[in-house]
Design an enzyme around this catalytic site. Structure first.
Site, short mmCIF file in Angstrom:
data_model
loop_
_atom_site.label_atom_id
_atom_site.label_comp_id
_atom_site.label_asym_id
_atom_site.label_seq_id
_atom_site.Cartn_x
_atom_site.Cartn_y
_atom_site.Cartn_z
N MET A 106 44.47 30.50 39.76
CA MET A 106 43.65 31.43 40.66
C MET A 106 44.50 32.54 41.15
O MET A 106 45.71 32.38 41.67
CB MET A 106 43.23 30.53 41.76
CG MET A 106 42.25 31.41 42.93
SD MET A 106 42.03 30.06 43.90
CE MET A 106 43.34 30.14 44.99
N HIS A 107 43.95 33.69 40.82
CA HIS A 107 44.57 34.88 41.26
C HIS A 107 43.49 36.18 41.62
O HIS A 107 43.94 36.99 41.93
CB HIS A 107 45.62 35.19 40.28
CG HIS A 107 44.77 36.03 38.82
ND1 HIS A 107 44.39 35.12 38.00
CD2 HIS A 107 44.43 37.25 38.51
CE1 HIS A 107 43.59 35.95 37.04
NE2 HIS A 107 43.69 37.12 37.37
N ARG A 108 42.52 36.02 41.42
CA ARG A 108 41.42 37.06 41.40
C ARG A 108 41.29 37.45 42.99
O ARG A 108 41.18 36.59 43.95
CB ARG A 108 39.87 36.77 41.01
CG ARG A 108 39.66 36.37 39.73
CD ARG A 108 38.91 37.39 38.84
NE ARG A 108 39.31 36.94 37.68
CZ ARG A 108 39.78 38.02 36.74
NH1 ARG A 108 40.29 38.89 37.08
NH2 ARG A 108 40.01 37.31 35.38
N ARG A 161 50.40 37.13 42.95
CA ARG A 161 49.50 37.59 44.00
C ARG A 161 49.04 36.58 44.98
O ARG A 161 48.72 36.74 46.21
CB ARG A 161 48.45 38.14 43.34
CG ARG A 161 47.15 38.76 44.05
CD ARG A 161 45.96 39.13 43.41
NE ARG A 161 45.31 40.19 44.13
CZ ARG A 161 45.41 41.50 43.73
NH1 ARG A 161 45.63 41.86 42.79
NH2 ARG A 161 44.54 42.22 44.58
N ASP A 207 40.08 30.99 37.90
CA ASP A 207 39.09 32.21 37.80
C ASP A 207 39.64 33.21 36.85
O ASP A 207 39.14 34.28 36.79
CB ASP A 207 39.16 32.86 39.21
CG ASP A 207 40.60 33.24 39.73
OD1 ASP A 207 41.41 33.15 38.82
OD2 ASP A 207 40.60 33.46 40.94
#
Ligand code: UD1
Length: 368
Positions: free
Chosen positions: A213-215, A248, A289
């Site tokens: 997950m990084h969005r 991130r 994501d």
């Protein structure tokens, strides 16, 4: 064939961020087989720069060292895009290639296609036509602009062909060739079996879940990120959960003071290509994501829960193993438990995801 057509075609390949590397690798390899037809130059913008976000991928995927490294680093979208544009313009003026080849939808893709177009250098876009129809997603803007400016559009699926035609792209520009990222997966699948990641982490095949997950839509909002971790913790109470975390995400967790329960969710550093392939290939299911992982899990028949409200890759839902679960905590848990009960979504492999996409691309380009 005229002497003009026999001239070597000089192509500048652009890579910038992690998902670009596995897309360019098979294309460069395929062009390497025809050294009298193609002269290749590799430009790395430096959008991703950590060893485990960039250099390890070059080593594992046997990519050549970049001929040019722009070293743009991180920044706001405009800062990052502008830095790539300024650096790339100088490079293109010096190199004077016949084509610029860009892949995917990251800021480097957009920046380099704009620069090339303004210098009247034709742009080739690999993975064209994907649309989430959600312009709050920065990649959607990158896709639209890149496709509009590109002279050659290589697509991975039929819905991409339809999107491009609806937007008025001339039919002659569109070439349905399949998925180069799947070329790489197929090529490295056997080799990834040598990875010791499962034993290193004490995991048993098909008895654990993987999260990525990084969005910005998931990690840049405190409430959303907290709810998502609540869901992950709950799932981690049922089976081991491993989460190789993008820098991130780690940064945002620190900023919002979000702690994870180490017994329920194992946060790892980002993994290299082979370790990560082994990890998701042998998992029970994946929560993600990422765009690429929706496709890779579909190819492998692994159930995938996508924590987004939409996807630019609907073929993974229509044909594949993907389900959109959004950021709804209850839905994420419900769908995970369904998979645990053996009721995970089954799917099929989309057409032309067969390991030969790069060959088709080169077949199109060699006759130009
Ligand atoms: C970018 C792409 C996204 C892709 C993702 C894959 C855009 C708009 N986004 O998102 O489409 O899915 O890459 O990873 O191009 N950072 C590091 N080290 C690095 C790279 C990034 O620490 O090597 C951190 C920095 O804090 C940076 C942040 O991650 O500010 C975001 O990096 P950036 O390249 O802006 O976007 P991604 O989120 O990686």
């Amino acid at each position: 064939m005229s002497s003009h057509r026999r001239r070597r075609i000089k192509i500048v390949h652009v890579v910038g961020a992690r998902p670009n590397f596995m897309k360019v690798a098979p294309i460069m390899k395929e062009m390497d087989k025809r050294p009298r037809r193609f002269e290749q130059v590799l430009v790395h913008t430096g959008q991703h720069y950590d060893k485990n976000m960039s250099r390890y991928f070059f080593e594992e995927l046997h990519l050549p060292r970049p001929d040019v490294y722009l070293g743009v680093g991180s920044g706001s979208h405009s800062e990052q895009t502008a830095r790539v544009m300024v650096g790339f313009e100088k490079v293109l003026k010096e190199l004077g290639p016949d084509y610029v080849l860009v892949v995917g939808d990251v800021n480097s893709t957009l920046a380099c296609s704009v620069v090339a177009s303004k210098l009247w250098i034709p742009v080739i876009h690999v993975e064209a036509g994907l649309r989430s129809f959600d312009r709050t997603m920065p990649e959607e803007i990158n896709r639209i602009v890149t496709d509009r400016l590109s002279d050659v559009l290589f697509t991975t699926c039929e819905d991409a062909n339809r999107n491009l035609k609806k937007e008025g792209a001339p039919k002659g520009k569109i070439h349905f060739v399949g998925n180069v990222m799947i070329d790489t997966l197929i090529r490295y699948r056997a080799e990834s079996r040598k990875s010791s990641i499962l034993s290193d982490l004490g995991l048993t095949k098909r008895r654990y879940a993987v999260i990525t997950m990084h969005r910005p839509s998931n990690v840049d909002h405190k409430y959303t990120l907290r709810r998502l971790f609540e869901a992950f913790h709950e799932i981690g109470g049922h089976l081991p959960v491993v989460f190789p975390a993008h820098p991130r995400t780690v940064k945002q967790m620190k900023k919002f003071g979000i702690k994870h329960d180490k017994k329920k969710v194992r946060l790892l550093e980002p993994l290299g290509y082979l370790d990560f392939l082994r990890l998701y290939m042998d998992s029970m299911f994946v929560i993600t994501d990422s765009g690429g992982i929706q496709e890779e899990t579909t190819y492998l028949g692994i159930p995938c829960l996508t924590i987004r409200e939409n996807t630019e890759r609907p073929v993974t839902i229509k044909k594949g193993t993907n389900i959109l679960v959004g950021t709804d905590k209850d839905k994420i848990i419900r769908e995970s438990l369904k998979i645990l009960r053996g009721k995970g979504k089954k799917g099929a492999i989309p057409p032309l995801w067969d390991g030969k996409a790069a060959r088709r691309i080169v077949d199109v380009l060699k006759t130009r």
